[in-house]
Scaffold this motif. Sequence first.
Motif, PDB file in Angstrom:
ATOM      1  N   GLY A 336      30.766  34.114  29.828  1.00 56.74           N
ATOM      2  CA  GLY A 336      31.168  35.403  29.279  1.00 56.74           C
ATOM      3  C   GLY A 336      31.057  36.529  30.294  1.00 56.74           C
ATOM      4  O   GLY A 336      31.975  37.354  30.440  1.00 56.74           O
ATOM      5  N   ARG A 337      29.938  36.556  31.005  1.00 55.82           N
ATOM      6  CA  ARG A 337      29.747  37.618  32.017  1.00 55.82           C
ATOM      7  C   ARG A 337      30.796  37.518  33.114  1.00 55.82           C
ATOM      8  O   ARG A 337      31.369  38.527  33.556  1.00 55.82           O
ATOM      9  CB  ARG A 337      28.345  37.513  32.637  1.00 55.82           C
ATOM     10  N   ILE A 338      31.057  36.305  33.574  1.00 53.68           N
ATOM     11  CA  ILE A 338      31.991  36.119  34.683  1.00 53.68           C
ATOM     12  C   ILE A 338      33.415  36.440  34.242  1.00 53.68           C
ATOM     13  O   ILE A 338      34.212  37.011  35.004  1.00 53.68           O
ATOM     14  CB  ILE A 338      31.865  34.686  35.230  1.00 53.68           C
ATOM     15  N   THR A 339      33.748  36.106  32.991  1.00 54.11           N
ATOM     16  CA  THR A 339      35.071  36.478  32.480  1.00 54.11           C
ATOM     17  C   THR A 339      35.250  37.993  32.507  1.00 54.11           C
ATOM     18  O   THR A 339      36.312  38.512  32.881  1.00 54.11           O
ATOM     19  CB  THR A 339      35.252  35.946  31.055  1.00 54.11           C
ATOM     20  N   GLN A 340      34.198  38.734  32.141  1.00 58.30           N
ATOM     21  CA  GLN A 340      34.262  40.194  32.185  1.00 58.30           C
ATOM     22  C   GLN A 340      34.378  40.701  33.619  1.00 58.30           C
ATOM     23  O   GLN A 340      35.128  41.645  33.900  1.00 58.30           O
ATOM     24  CB  GLN A 340      33.023  40.786  31.520  1.00 58.30           C
ATOM     25  N   ARG A 341      33.629  40.072  34.553  1.00 56.06           N
ATOM     26  CA  ARG A 341      33.703  40.504  35.940  1.00 56.06           C
ATOM     27  C   ARG A 341      35.104  40.275  36.514  1.00 56.06           C
ATOM     28  O   ARG A 341      35.635  41.109  37.242  1.00 56.06           O
ATOM     29  CB  ARG A 341      32.673  39.744  36.805  1.00 56.06           C
ATOM     30  N   LEU A 342      35.694  39.132  36.195  1.00 51.55           N
ATOM     31  CA  LEU A 342      37.051  38.865  36.673  1.00 51.55           C
ATOM     32  C   LEU A 342      38.043  39.858  36.089  1.00 51.55           C
ATOM     33  O   LEU A 342      38.958  40.310  36.788  1.00 51.55           O
ATOM     34  CB  LEU A 342      37.460  37.434  36.310  1.00 51.55           C
ATOM     35  N   ALA A 343      37.867  40.208  34.820  1.00 52.05           N
ATOM     36  CA  ALA A 343      38.764  41.193  34.214  1.00 52.05           C
ATOM     37  C   ALA A 343      38.627  42.540  34.910  1.00 52.05           C
ATOM     38  O   ALA A 343      39.620  43.239  35.151  1.00 52.05           O
ATOM     39  CB  ALA A 343      38.456  41.322  32.722  1.00 52.05           C
ATOM     40  N   SER A 344      37.398  42.935  35.267  1.00 53.43           N
ATOM     41  CA  SER A 344      37.194  44.215  35.950  1.00 53.43           C
ATOM     42  C   SER A 344      37.765  44.201  37.358  1.00 53.43           C
ATOM     43  O   SER A 344      38.112  45.239  37.906  1.00 53.43           O
ATOM     44  CB  SER A 344      35.702  44.552  35.996  1.00 53.43           C
ATOM     45  N   LEU A 345      37.862  42.983  37.941  1.00 53.42           N
ATOM     46  CA  LEU A 345      38.453  42.852  39.276  1.00 53.42           C
ATOM     47  C   LEU A 345      39.975  42.726  39.210  1.00 53.42           C
ATOM     48  O   LEU A 345      40.613  42.565  40.248  1.00 53.42           O
ATOM     49  CB  LEU A 345      37.866  41.637  39.997  1.00 53.42           C
ATOM     50  N   GLY A 346      40.521  42.784  38.008  1.00 46.36           N
ATOM     51  CA  GLY A 346      41.978  42.745  37.883  1.00 46.36           C
ATOM     52  C   GLY A 346      42.544  41.361  37.792  1.00 46.36           C
ATOM     53  O   GLY A 346      43.688  41.128  38.169  1.00 46.36           O
ATOM     54  N   VAL A 347      41.772  40.386  37.295  1.00 48.61           N
ATOM     55  CA  VAL A 347      42.239  39.010  37.190  1.00 48.61           C
ATOM     56  C   VAL A 347      42.249  38.592  35.735  1.00 48.61           C
ATOM     57  O   VAL A 347      41.255  38.781  35.025  1.00 48.61           O
ATOM     58  CB  VAL A 347      41.334  38.048  37.993  1.00 48.61           C
ATOM     59  N   ALA A 348      43.328  38.046  35.270  1.00 43.20           N
ATOM     60  CA  ALA A 348      43.400  37.512  33.912  1.00 43.20           C
ATOM     61  C   ALA A 348      42.898  36.086  33.924  1.00 43.20           C
ATOM     62  O   ALA A 348      43.472  35.212  34.560  1.00 43.20           O
ATOM     63  CB  ALA A 348      44.832  37.559  33.396  1.00 43.20           C
ATOM     64  N   THR A 349      41.760  35.828  33.265  1.00 39.95           N
ATOM     65  CA  THR A 349      41.182  34.494  33.221  1.00 39.95           C
ATOM     66  C   THR A 349      41.816  33.702  32.102  1.00 39.95           C
ATOM     67  O   THR A 349      42.517  34.223  31.243  1.00 39.95           O
ATOM     68  CB  THR A 349      39.674  34.578  33.000  1.00 39.95           C
ATOM     69  N   ALA A 350      41.522  32.408  32.117  1.00 38.87           N
ATOM     70  CA  ALA A 350      42.059  31.549  31.067  1.00 38.87           C
ATOM     71  C   ALA A 350      41.573  32.009  29.704  1.00 38.87           C
ATOM     72  O   ALA A 350      42.300  31.974  28.716  1.00 38.87           O
ATOM     73  CB  ALA A 350      41.655  30.102  31.332  1.00 38.87           C
ATOM     74  N   ALA A 351      40.306  32.472  29.655  1.00 39.38           N
ATOM     75  CA  ALA A 351      39.761  32.895  28.371  1.00 39.38           C
ATOM     76  C   ALA A 351      40.470  34.121  27.843  1.00 39.38           C
ATOM     77  O   ALA A 351      40.826  34.201  26.669  1.00 39.38           O
ATOM     78  CB  ALA A 351      38.262  33.175  28.516  1.00 39.38           C
ATOM     79  N   THR A 352      40.704  35.104  28.682  1.00 38.21           N
ATOM     80  CA  THR A 352      41.377  36.315  28.209  1.00 38.21           C
ATOM     81  C   THR A 352      42.840  36.054  27.910  1.00 38.21           C
ATOM     82  O   THR A 352      43.421  36.660  27.023  1.00 38.21           O
ATOM     83  CB  THR A 352      41.254  37.430  29.241  1.00 38.21           C
ATOM     84  N   ALA A 353      43.448  35.151  28.678  1.00 39.65           N
ATOM     85  CA  ALA A 353      44.845  34.820  28.406  1.00 39.65           C
ATOM     86  C   ALA A 353      44.983  34.164  27.054  1.00 39.65           C
ATOM     87  O   ALA A 353      45.917  34.426  26.293  1.00 39.65           O
ATOM     88  CB  ALA A 353      45.389  33.902  29.505  1.00 39.65           C
TER      89      ALA A 353
END
Length: 807
Positions: A336-353
């Motif tokens: 969960g934390r890493i998904t949020q960090r990737l989103a803040s870095l401008g990356v759409a993760t598999a979870a958010t997609a």
Amino acid sequence: MALLAQAAAAQTIESLDWVEASGTSVARLTFSASVRFLRQAPSPATATDLAQLSFQIVAADEQVTGQTVEEGKRLGAAAGRPRIDLVYVPVPKVATKLLTLRFSEKVLLQVRQGPGARTIDLVFKSRMAGDLSAEGALPEPAEAPQDRRFAVVLQSTLADQGAQMPRIPAEFQNYDVYTQPSERAGVKRVDLVLGFFKTQQDAQAVRQRALERFPQAAVLSLAEAAAKAAPAAAAPVAAASVAAAPSVQPQIETAVSDVDGQGEALLAKGRSAFAERRFQDAIDATNQALMLPPNPSSPAAQELIGQTWEAMSQPDKARAEYQLYLKLYPQGEATGRITQRLASLGVATAATAKADGAGLKADKKRLSATGSVSQYYYGGQTKTDSLVNIATGIDQSTLTRTNQSVLVSSWDATGRYETDDSVTKLVMRGSRSDNLASESAISSTTQGLVSAAYVDYRHLPSRLDVRVGRQSAIGGSLFGLFDGVSMALPVAENYKVDAMLGVPANTLVSAPQQALAGVMLEADNLFEHWGGNVSLVEQTTEGISDRRAIGTELRYFGESLSMYAQLDYDINFNAINAFTVQGSFQGPYDTTVTMLLDDRKAPSLQLSDALISQGGASLSSLLQANSMAAVQGFALATAAEARQAMVSLSRALSSKWQGSMDLRYSEVGALPAVGNFQAQPATGAQYNVSFQLTGSNLYSSRDINGFNVSFITSSTMNGTQLAYNNLTGFMDNKISLEPSIRYYTQTDNAQTKISRISPGLRVSYKLSERANLMAEGIYETSQTDGLTNHETGESVFFYLGYRYDFQ
């Protein structure tokens, strides 16, 4: 704008930006004055995260040449580009200026003169974290176990010397590094291995890159190594299994029973280094933890290395590590934390997609802000003891005074709004000085200074650029600050027109109803490496032509040679206002040769210069009492002929030492008596020859040492200066110390001897990635001995302050 009602102050450094270049990354320093690059330390062949460059200011406004306030700029990291932190500590009346550069990681840096007289380029041809060009990019490591087919043996060491293995360069931080036992001719050894690679070609490419540091590097086939290591009876079976699924891992010199303990210890070491902001040490520890076989600490180490790269302003590396975590541990505690960090870095993760059912569409509109705010307190005191021989004996006096007590606040901010077809910037730069030592309530104790306040709009398809506000002139015969509008528009291939209209902001004389207009036709790459421009400027005061000039520039800009020539001719005065020729050549063995020839009027020719000596405030009033020819004569009488020439040669003597020599000539012509001004004699020719020896990384991985001796001679005096300056970075550049000492002695024609010794120390401390504290103190003791007088003096000058960078 209310800010534009304040006075103008030209800072030396105007901007630091990434620019487009073929096959390399270039950061361009743009100055508010004509400059000439001299040398850099360490040499281009030395990988470093701490560097200094030396330059000379050729021509500038008085606000620049007399500047005392420290400047700092930060350029954020981009894909394949390091973050750059720049500090400029100006020293008035010193010909050679120094810029200090700090990078977010070790780089190979080549500094050269830029394409114009106001630019210096920082060229990153190769970094320790991978080549910056696409052609030289290191291959991606093989992540999937079945793809790990090859590795590179960097070095083999006797088993009892395994603890002396060298540290792996940061260039290879993206790869796994481990040791494994081996045996050759019955001798037990330890191999240092780098991996893993899917193809032999990838492994060979990394081996070629490593050969300079590891001459015995060799490619290792893991399948063949596993087959040889298998028992002879089982060899055919082992070989078959490897061929079918080459996932056999090399033996790591680690007791399996102790893997968990080592992983836990390395993770704790990495967390401790991260908490203390020793980020490179944290990277080293987590890399070692991740080299171990999978263990309970592996997921936390994988998260920590991503956090560390993010803290080091390396978003691309942080993304890669975070994405690898999600791939290896999709149900991990930190998902969960890493998904949020990737989103803040401008990356759409598999979870958010998955959450939105269709993935995230990249936003075409991007808003960002960068800049800094700083405050410095400057203090100083001088004590002077004088003994003078008079007819009745000796007169003795002591004078103690406070020279300065000033609080200087500065700001430098850029807001940026980008779309697919445009870039809009809002730029604000300026400072405020509060004189705390003012003893008079009448005198102003506060002065506001604005060096830039403009909006810049660039339309990318058409390359139209429009700028409105306080800004620097577009170049050519157009110089200084002005309040108004400027425009650049391509009109044909390799041609563009620049135009400006406004009001001068930093005039030498305050005259009413001033206005200026200028136009310039610029040609880039007209021939290979050649370019230039032709410009025309008209400046008026009360509707009277104050300055009407035509100018031309000719430029040659190549990889190793750059030349620049400028001519400015004033039509009103029928006289050459300025002529300059500059050149820089970078040859083999890190040799740099720089030259300069410059002849100009000081100050620049303008009709309003006549007001300086006549004490008036209006040209129209002056012309009512005098003819135009007479007023032009008044103006000419205040503009001295200033000439200077310089040749500089620097060369690497070894991997740690550089030698350089500078030869300078300067002369200012005489001025006649005119109006309120008395006649000024010519200075005569002054010659300065200096020799410098620069040592880099002599006792650490971050130290630069400069030893200098200079000899000055003219028709009226002879002087000698000895100087030493040092820059050392500690704790991963968290602390920097810059001790220095100068000794100067001079004897003039009247047999008056002056000697000064000036030790000093500058300290900077990085509170965080954005906040810095700085302080400097200089103590100077001087002695003057003449035929009838003896004087001693002591001075203490210091400043302390902070700077906060936001991004």
